[in-house]
Design an enzyme around this catalytic site. Structure first.
Site, PDB file in Angstrom:
ATOM      1  N   ARG A   1       0.824  -1.218   0.000  1.00  0.00           N
ATOM      2  CA  ARG A   1       0.000   0.000   0.000  1.00  0.00           C
ATOM      3  C   ARG A   1       0.856   1.265   0.000  1.00  0.00           C
ATOM      4  O   ARG A   1       0.684   2.141  -0.837  1.00  0.00           O
ATOM      5  CB  ARG A   1      -0.904   0.010   1.247  1.00  0.00           C
TER       6      ARG A   1
ATOM      7  N   ASP B   1      13.061   6.661  10.048  1.00  0.00           N
ATOM      8  CA  ASP B   1      11.932   7.049  10.902  1.00  0.00           C
ATOM      9  C   ASP B   1      11.710   5.992  11.978  1.00  0.00           C
ATOM     10  O   ASP B   1      10.992   6.226  12.945  1.00  0.00           O
ATOM     11  CB  ASP B   1      10.657   7.179  10.036  1.00  0.00           C
TER      12      ASP B   1
ATOM     13  N   ARG C   1       9.887  -0.445   9.317  1.00  0.00           N
ATOM     14  CA  ARG C   1      10.072  -0.934  10.683  1.00  0.00           C
ATOM     15  C   ARG C   1      11.559  -1.028  10.981  1.00  0.00           C
ATOM     16  O   ARG C   1      12.349  -1.444  10.122  1.00  0.00           O
ATOM     17  CB  ARG C   1       9.462  -2.336  10.858  1.00  0.00           C
TER      18      ARG C   1
ATOM     19  N   HIS D   1       9.823   8.140  14.543  1.00  0.00           N
ATOM     20  CA  HIS D   1       8.678   7.267  14.212  1.00  0.00           C
ATOM     21  C   HIS D   1       7.393   8.092  14.053  1.00  0.00           C
ATOM     22  O   HIS D   1       6.391   7.834  14.724  1.00  0.00           O
ATOM     23  CB  HIS D   1       8.498   6.175  15.276  1.00  0.00           C
TER      24      HIS D   1
ATOM     25  N   GLU E   1      13.430   1.762  20.124  1.00  0.00           N
ATOM     26  CA  GLU E   1      12.856   3.110  20.081  1.00  0.00           C
ATOM     27  C   GLU E   1      12.554   3.611  21.481  1.00  0.00           C
ATOM     28  O   GLU E   1      11.916   2.884  22.245  1.00  0.00           O
ATOM     29  CB  GLU E   1      11.589   3.097  19.221  1.00  0.00           C
TER      30      GLU E   1
HETATM   31  P1  NAD Z   1       1.640  -3.744   2.939  1.00  0.00           P
HETATM   32  O1  NAD Z   1       1.343  -5.063   3.571  1.00  0.00           O
HETATM   33  O2  NAD Z   1       0.625  -3.127   2.047  1.00  0.00           O
HETATM   34  O3  NAD Z   1       3.009  -3.857   2.110  1.00  0.00           O
HETATM   35  C1  NAD Z   1       4.109  -4.563   2.575  1.00  0.00           C
HETATM   36  C2  NAD Z   1       4.811  -5.168   1.392  1.00  0.00           C
HETATM   37  O4  NAD Z   1       5.973  -5.848   1.887  1.00  0.00           O
HETATM   38  C3  NAD Z   1       3.956  -6.212   0.650  1.00  0.00           C
HETATM   39  O5  NAD Z   1       3.817  -5.857  -0.710  1.00  0.00           O
HETATM   40  C4  NAD Z   1       4.722  -7.496   0.846  1.00  0.00           C
HETATM   41  O6  NAD Z   1       4.638  -8.353  -0.276  1.00  0.00           O
HETATM   42  C5  NAD Z   1       6.142  -6.970   1.038  1.00  0.00           C
HETATM   43  N1  NAD Z   1       7.026  -7.966   1.628  1.00  0.00           N
HETATM   44  C6  NAD Z   1       6.724  -8.941   2.525  1.00  0.00           C
HETATM   45  N2  NAD Z   1       7.798  -9.703   2.737  1.00  0.00           N
HETATM   46  C7  NAD Z   1       8.787  -9.208   1.959  1.00  0.00           C
HETATM   47  C8  NAD Z   1      10.143  -9.584   1.748  1.00  0.00           C
HETATM   48  N3  NAD Z   1      10.674 -10.646   2.347  1.00  0.00           N
HETATM   49  N4  NAD Z   1      10.883  -8.842   0.899  1.00  0.00           N
HETATM   50  C9  NAD Z   1      10.338  -7.774   0.262  1.00  0.00           C
HETATM   51  N5  NAD Z   1       9.060  -7.387   0.408  1.00  0.00           N
HETATM   52  C10 NAD Z   1       8.301  -8.099   1.250  1.00  0.00           C
HETATM   53  O7  NAD Z   1       2.028  -2.772   4.137  1.00  0.00           O
HETATM   54  P2  NAD Z   1       2.033  -1.159   4.136  1.00  0.00           P
HETATM   55  O8  NAD Z   1       0.767  -0.675   4.722  1.00  0.00           O
HETATM   56  O9  NAD Z   1       2.472  -0.656   2.821  1.00  0.00           O
HETATM   57  O10 NAD Z   1       3.181  -0.918   5.246  1.00  0.00           O
HETATM   58  C11 NAD Z   1       4.536  -1.065   4.909  1.00  0.00           C
HETATM   59  C12 NAD Z   1       5.427  -0.920   6.126  1.00  0.00           C
HETATM   60  O11 NAD Z   1       5.275   0.375   6.695  1.00  0.00           O
HETATM   61  C13 NAD Z   1       5.143  -1.920   7.264  1.00  0.00           C
HETATM   62  O12 NAD Z   1       6.369  -2.395   7.771  1.00  0.00           O
HETATM   63  C14 NAD Z   1       4.473  -1.074   8.306  1.00  0.00           C
HETATM   64  O13 NAD Z   1       4.671  -1.590   9.592  1.00  0.00           O
HETATM   65  C15 NAD Z   1       5.194   0.249   8.105  1.00  0.00           C
HETATM   66  N6  NAD Z   1       4.516   1.437   8.643  1.00  0.00           N
HETATM   67  C16 NAD Z   1       5.280   2.375   9.246  1.00  0.00           C
HETATM   68  C17 NAD Z   1       4.686   3.509   9.774  1.00  0.00           C
HETATM   69  C18 NAD Z   1       5.505   4.594  10.417  1.00  0.00           C
HETATM   70  O14 NAD Z   1       5.016   5.276  11.296  1.00  0.00           O
HETATM   71  N7  NAD Z   1       6.729   4.801  10.002  1.00  0.00           N
HETATM   72  C19 NAD Z   1       3.290   3.669   9.705  1.00  0.00           C
HETATM   73  C20 NAD Z   1       2.537   2.704   9.044  1.00  0.00           C
HETATM   74  C21 NAD Z   1       3.176   1.578   8.513  1.00  0.00           C
END
Ligand code: NAD
Length: 334
Positions: free
Chosen positions: A164, A269, A245, A292, A274
């Protein structure tokens, strides 16, 4: 859709006002929604206090601060649902929740745009040394020559994981005229094509990208994925950004790569620990930090809180939630 009354979860739920515990700050809009149907207590319990109190509640809502451990779940004898106002559910012991028939719901799209915008912000900041320039001017300097940057136009942006958030980052990167490539073994090719992203190997992303942005989940596979070997493959002029993460980049290896100027810079971030108190990374010039704050916008907080409240209320109302991590609970499986 009403849940099948014969299923494990539905059998445990009563019809009246239930007790919802919220242990991390969520939007007022979300609390108001919950209060229309249930009794809501907000208290930043953690550790022993949470263990002592949790048995009184039918639902628990958290963000990333509260650690919902096996012990918390075991003490939560009345828990039907745990809501995570956000995306990453690594602070919740999903296995234990599933074992106890507790639904874990979340708000996957709540912060997507906010995190994508932060990643783009970091990319521009790194390319043009914005944080350094600001600091230097406040110290009374005018370091115009030192601050020659790079354009994003026609550069390659490589994704490690592109779901996403990655998809939204790609849309924005295309507006800058960037080429986008990704390593994501689970992203179907046709979806990548729709995103305008070329799927490729991890090696190709590491070797060919001018900017690398991480948007993968933290899993056993991705933990420490960007280690010394991976960083060695990057261009000396390349930057790496992690708004996903902490732990996906090995911080010791990153410190070494930045200290020895093997890569041009990084922006983080998220951190292995943390806050990253005493991290040697904090002493380096060629790295930029944010604490973060990926999801920390007014819009994302409201969206995440309200979506999570709706999901929790659906479970308490015996309705099938839209965003559930452990679907097997709804099917009555353990
Ligand atoms: P999402 O599930 O839509 O996308 C994650 C992607 O990672 C998927 O397309 C999946 O196929 C891929 N993936 C899984 N295993 C993998 C691997 N071994 N190698 C490469 N790609 C792989 O999730 P999202 O909503 O896009 O979130 C992405 C990241 O952002 C997550 O780690 C989430 O925790 C993090 N996040 C961080 C914050 C923040 O405050 N910084 C906020 C929201 C989400």
């Amino acid at each position: 859709m009403l849940l099948n009354t014969s299923n494990h979860l539905a059998q445990k739920i009563g019809g009246d006002r239930l007790k919802v515990l919220v242990t991390d700050k969520i939007a007022e809009e979300a609390l108001d929604l919950l209060k229309e149907k249930h009794d809501v207590i907000f208290s930043e319990f953690s550790g022993e206090e949470l263990l002592k109190e949790i048995h009184k509640y039918h639902a628990l809502i958290v963000r990333s601060r509260t650690k919902v451990t096996k012990e918390v779940i075991e003490e939560g004898g009345n828990l039907k649902v745990i809501g995570r106002a956000g995306v990453g559910v690594d602070n919740i012991d999903i296995g234990s929740a599933t074992e106890k028939g507790i639904a874990v719901v979340y708000s996957p799209r709540g912060s997507t745009f906010s995190v994508a915008e932060l990643a783009i912000g970091h990319m521009i900041s790194l390319a043009r040394h914005l944080t350094y320039a600001d600091r230097s001017m406040k110290e009374g300097k005018w370091e115009k020559k030192k601050l020659k940057g790079t354009e994003l136009y026609r550069k390659t942006l490589g994704f490690i994981g592109s779901g996403r958030i990655g998809g939204e980052v790609a849309k924005r990167a295309h507006c800058f005229g960037m080429k986008t490539i990704a390593y994501d073994p689970y992203l179907p090719k046709d979806i990548a094509e729709k995103m305008g992203i070329e799927l490729t190997s991890l090696d190709t992303v590491l070797k060919n990208s001018d900017f690398i942005t991480i948007h993968a989940l933290l899993t056993d596979e991705t933990k420490g994925m960007i280690d010394e070997k991976a960083l060695d493959k990057m261009k000396g002029t390349a930057f790496i950004i992690n708004c996903a993460r902490g732990g996906i980049i090995d911080e010791k290896a990153l410190y070494k790569a930045l200290k020895e100027k093997k890569i041009a810079g990084a922006a983080l971030d998220v951190f292995e620990q943390e806050p990253p108190i005493k991290s040697p990374l904090l002493s380096l010039e060629n790295i930029v930090f944010t604490p973060h704050i990926g999801a920390s916008t007014k819009e994302a907080q409201i969206r995440s809180g309200v979506i999570t409240a709706e999901q929790v209320m659906k479970v308490l109302d015996r309705q099938a939630p839209d965003f559930i991590v452990n679907k097997e609970v709804l099917e009555g499986k353990k």
